[in-house]
Design a protein around this motif. Sequence first.
Motif, PDB file in Angstrom:
ATOM      1  N   MET A  16       0.774  -1.130   0.042  1.00 42.67           N
ATOM      2  CA  MET A  16      -0.031   0.060   0.019  1.00 42.67           C
ATOM      3  C   MET A  16       0.709   1.277  -0.132  1.00 42.67           C
ATOM      4  SD  MET A  16      -3.499  -1.218   1.942  1.00 42.67           S
ATOM      5  CE  MET A  16      -4.367   0.131   1.111  1.00 42.67           C
ATOM      6  N   THR A  17       0.527   2.253  -0.546  1.00 44.77           N
ATOM      7  CA  THR A  17       1.050   3.728  -0.587  1.00 44.77           C
ATOM      8  C   THR A  17       0.218   4.582  -0.546  1.00 44.77           C
ATOM      9  OG1 THR A  17       0.795   3.647  -3.251  1.00 44.77           O
ATOM     10  CG2 THR A  17       2.741   2.454  -2.573  1.00 44.77           C
ATOM     11  N   VAL A  18       1.035   5.962  -0.467  1.00 46.92           N
ATOM     12  CA  VAL A  18       0.147   7.156  -0.426  1.00 46.92           C
ATOM     13  C   VAL A  18       0.679   7.665  -2.003  1.00 46.92           C
ATOM     14  CG1 VAL A  18       0.252   9.417   0.574  1.00 46.92           C
ATOM     15  CG2 VAL A  18       0.224   7.914   1.957  1.00 46.92           C
ATOM     16  N   VAL A  19      -0.342   8.091  -2.562  1.00 46.67           N
ATOM     17  CA  VAL A  19      -0.068   8.568  -3.785  1.00 46.67           C
ATOM     18  C   VAL A  19      -0.453  10.207  -4.186  1.00 46.67           C
ATOM     19  CG1 VAL A  19      -0.598   8.384  -6.421  1.00 46.67           C
ATOM     20  CG2 VAL A  19      -0.429   6.450  -5.036  1.00 46.67           C
ATOM     21  N   LEU A  20       0.543  10.792  -4.711  1.00 51.20           N
ATOM     22  CA  LEU A  20       0.510  12.368  -4.452  1.00 51.20           C
ATOM     23  C   LEU A  20       0.484  12.656  -6.136  1.00 51.20           C
ATOM     24  CD1 LEU A  20       0.883  15.357  -3.498  1.00 51.20           C
ATOM     25  CD2 LEU A  20       3.421  14.746  -3.747  1.00 51.20           C
ATOM     26  N   ALA A  21      -0.545  13.602  -6.466  1.00 48.91           N
ATOM     27  CA  ALA A  21      -0.578  14.341  -7.761  1.00 48.91           C
ATOM     28  C   ALA A  21       0.092  15.449  -7.557  1.00 48.91           C
ATOM     29  CB  ALA A  21      -2.303  14.888  -8.024  1.00 48.91           C
ATOM     30  N   TRP A  22       1.443  15.590  -8.163  1.00 50.21           N
ATOM     31  CA  TRP A  22       2.346  16.348  -8.075  1.00 50.21           C
ATOM     32  C   TRP A  22       2.116  17.742  -9.032  1.00 50.21           C
ATOM     33  CZ3 TRP A  22       6.180  18.405 -11.088  1.00 50.21           C
ATOM     34  CH2 TRP A  22       7.255  19.136 -10.580  1.00 50.21           C
ATOM     35  N   THR A  23       2.310  18.973  -8.568  1.00 48.09           N
ATOM     36  CA  THR A  23       2.475  20.027  -9.420  1.00 48.09           C
ATOM     37  C   THR A  23       3.129  21.228  -8.576  1.00 48.09           C
ATOM     38  OG1 THR A  23       0.233  21.218  -8.082  1.00 48.09           O
ATOM     39  CG2 THR A  23      -0.083  19.728 -10.178  1.00 48.09           C
ATOM     40  N   THR A  24       3.511  22.270  -9.312  1.00 48.09           N
ATOM     41  CA  THR A  24       4.441  23.158  -8.903  1.00 48.09           C
ATOM     42  C   THR A  24       3.679  24.313  -8.239  1.00 48.09           C
ATOM     43  OG1 THR A  24       4.685  24.265 -11.059  1.00 48.09           O
ATOM     44  CG2 THR A  24       6.316  22.667 -10.335  1.00 48.09           C
ATOM     45  N   THR A  25       2.385  24.221  -8.249  1.00 47.24           N
ATOM     46  CA  THR A  25       1.651  25.477  -7.739  1.00 47.24           C
ATOM     47  C   THR A  25       1.639  25.460  -6.279  1.00 47.24           C
ATOM     48  OG1 THR A  25      -0.502  24.059  -7.491  1.00 47.24           O
ATOM     49  CG2 THR A  25      -0.009  25.095  -9.712  1.00 47.24           C
ATOM     50  N   PRO A  26       1.372  26.542  -5.585  1.00 51.17           N
ATOM     51  CA  PRO A  26       0.952  26.645  -4.045  1.00 51.17           C
ATOM     52  C   PRO A  26       0.083  25.522  -3.559  1.00 51.17           C
ATOM     53  CG  PRO A  26       0.780  28.799  -5.054  1.00 51.17           C
ATOM     54  CD  PRO A  26       0.704  27.841  -6.016  1.00 51.17           C
ATOM     55  N   GLU A  27      -0.812  25.150  -4.256  1.00 52.67           N
ATOM     56  CA  GLU A  27      -1.663  23.975  -3.820  1.00 52.67           C
ATOM     57  C   GLU A  27      -1.196  22.574  -3.839  1.00 52.67           C
ATOM     58  OE1 GLU A  27      -3.925  27.379  -5.030  1.00 52.67           O
ATOM     59  OE2 GLU A  27      -2.716  26.064  -6.255  1.00 52.67           O
ATOM     60  N   GLY A  28      -0.104  22.717  -4.921  1.00 53.31           N
ATOM     61  CA  GLY A  28       0.606  21.473  -5.120  1.00 53.31           C
ATOM     62  C   GLY A  28       1.878  21.087  -4.052  1.00 53.31           C
ATOM     63  N   ARG A  29       2.396  22.310  -3.491  1.00 47.87           N
ATOM     64  CA  ARG A  29       3.280  22.158  -2.626  1.00 47.87           C
ATOM     65  C   ARG A  29       2.689  21.888  -1.425  1.00 47.87           C
ATOM     66  NH1 ARG A  29       5.019  26.305  -5.943  1.00 47.87           N
ATOM     67  NH2 ARG A  29       4.347  27.936  -4.449  1.00 47.87           N
ATOM     68  N   ALA A  30       1.526  22.639  -1.070  1.00 50.86           N
ATOM     69  CA  ALA A  30       0.774  22.155   0.279  1.00 50.86           C
ATOM     70  C   ALA A  30       0.390  20.515   0.192  1.00 50.86           C
ATOM     71  CB  ALA A  30      -0.476  22.995   0.444  1.00 50.86           C
ATOM     72  N   ALA A  31      -0.030  20.030  -0.902  1.00 45.69           N
ATOM     73  CA  ALA A  31      -0.262  18.775  -1.085  1.00 45.69           C
ATOM     74  C   ALA A  31       0.927  17.785  -0.610  1.00 45.69           C
ATOM     75  CB  ALA A  31      -0.964  18.227  -2.536  1.00 45.69           C
ATOM     76  N   GLU A  32       2.026  18.123  -1.258  1.00 47.81           N
ATOM     77  CA  GLU A  32       3.276  17.375  -1.082  1.00 47.81           C
ATOM     78  C   GLU A  32       3.806  17.310   0.291  1.00 47.81           C
ATOM     79  OE1 GLU A  32       8.054  18.173  -1.904  1.00 47.81           O
ATOM     80  OE2 GLU A  32       6.484  18.760  -3.761  1.00 47.81           O
ATOM     81  N   GLU A  33       3.532  18.548   0.994  1.00 45.78           N
ATOM     82  CA  GLU A  33       3.802  18.417   2.522  1.00 45.78           C
ATOM     83  C   GLU A  33       2.997  17.578   3.424  1.00 45.78           C
ATOM     84  OE1 GLU A  33       3.665  22.285   4.137  1.00 45.78           O
ATOM     85  OE2 GLU A  33       5.273  23.219   2.680  1.00 45.78           O
ATOM     86  N   THR A  34       1.617  17.507   2.795  1.00 43.30           N
ATOM     87  CA  THR A  34       0.742  16.722   3.487  1.00 43.30           C
ATOM     88  C   THR A  34       0.902  15.334   3.274  1.00 43.30           C
ATOM     89  OG1 THR A  34      -0.828  18.550   3.503  1.00 43.30           O
ATOM     90  CG2 THR A  34      -1.772  16.357   3.909  1.00 43.30           C
ATOM     91  N   ALA A  35       1.284  14.960   1.862  1.00 35.68           N
ATOM     92  CA  ALA A  35       1.524  13.467   1.294  1.00 35.68           C
ATOM     93  C   ALA A  35       2.521  13.014   2.131  1.00 35.68           C
ATOM     94  CB  ALA A  35       1.780  13.642  -0.112  1.00 35.68           C
ATOM     95  N   VAL A  36       3.712  13.596   2.290  1.00 40.48           N
ATOM     96  CA  VAL A  36       4.886  13.012   3.001  1.00 40.48           C
ATOM     97  C   VAL A  36       4.541  12.911   4.460  1.00 40.48           C
ATOM     98  CG1 VAL A  36       7.060  14.036   4.108  1.00 40.48           C
ATOM     99  CG2 VAL A  36       6.559  14.488   1.634  1.00 40.48           C
ATOM    100  N   GLN A  59       1.920  17.916 -14.298  1.00 39.76           N
ATOM    101  CA  GLN A  59       2.636  18.608 -15.210  1.00 39.76           C
ATOM    102  C   GLN A  59       3.900  18.549 -15.550  1.00 39.76           C
ATOM    103  OE1 GLN A  59       1.918  22.145 -12.708  1.00 39.76           O
ATOM    104  NE2 GLN A  59       4.060  22.408 -12.504  1.00 39.76           N
ATOM    105  N   GLU A  60       4.376  19.334 -16.530  1.00 38.49           N
ATOM    106  CA  GLU A  60       5.853  19.053 -16.929  1.00 38.49           C
ATOM    107  C   GLU A  60       6.467  19.592 -15.749  1.00 38.49           C
ATOM    108  OE1 GLU A  60       7.932  20.591 -20.448  1.00 38.49           O
ATOM    109  OE2 GLU A  60       6.120  20.221 -21.503  1.00 38.49           O
ATOM    110  N   GLY A  61       7.850  18.740 -15.350  1.00 37.00           N
ATOM    111  CA  GLY A  61       8.626  19.164 -14.553  1.00 37.00           C
ATOM    112  C   GLY A  61       9.138  17.934 -13.948  1.00 37.00           C
ATOM    113  N   THR A  62      10.377  17.838 -12.998  1.00 41.97           N
ATOM    114  CA  THR A  62      10.726  16.868 -12.313  1.00 41.97           C
ATOM    115  C   THR A  62      10.458  16.873 -11.035  1.00 41.97           C
ATOM    116  OG1 THR A  62      12.414  16.544 -14.138  1.00 41.97           O
ATOM    117  CG2 THR A  62      13.065  15.552 -12.030  1.00 41.97           C
ATOM    118  N   PRO A  63       9.854  15.998 -10.183  1.00 43.29           N
ATOM    119  CA  PRO A  63       9.633  16.151  -8.810  1.00 43.29           C
ATOM    120  C   PRO A  63      10.773  15.960  -8.071  1.00 43.29           C
ATOM    121  CG  PRO A  63       7.926  14.724  -9.798  1.00 43.29           C
ATOM    122  CD  PRO A  63       9.017  15.060 -10.965  1.00 43.29           C
ATOM    123  N   GLU A  64      11.025  16.796  -7.237  1.00 45.61           N
ATOM    124  CA  GLU A  64      12.326  16.477  -6.192  1.00 45.61           C
ATOM    125  C   GLU A  64      11.484  16.385  -4.789  1.00 45.61           C
ATOM    126  OE1 GLU A  64      15.786  18.470  -7.009  1.00 45.61           O
ATOM    127  OE2 GLU A  64      15.428  18.275  -8.993  1.00 45.61           O
TER     128      GLU A  64
END
Length: 115
Positions: A1-21, A37-42
């Motif tokens: 089982m995993t947590v799956v994040l829909a990654w974007t570079t928007t402010p909402e995307g960064r908030a989702a990233e913090e929450t997913a972690v 979206q285009e880009g490389t998630p880090e």
Amino acid sequence: MTVVLAWTTTPEGRAAEETAVAEARRRSLDLVVVPMQEGTPEVSADGVQVRVHAPDERDRDVVGDFLDIASEEDAALIVIGVRHRSAIGKLILGSSAQQILLEASAPVLAVKAAR
């Protein structure tokens, strides 16, 4: 089982990233990052194994690909960023977030950016 994040570079995307972690850490699960979206998630997440699972670039249905990946990865939780949109904006443009909320087979956590 995993947590799956829909990654974007928007402010909402960064908030989702913090929450997913935080959710992956709390649940002791791996985090799967899916670029919407285009880009490389880090994504840095001490104590959490992070994998990037990119959708097929040739496919035009990004949300459908995202939902397929979430299913393949046996998502215990899906995390997405959402923003406020007017009723007219929702009617004319549709909503990726709405499609994910309605069609996902796993629970979805929708995160707003701080104002």
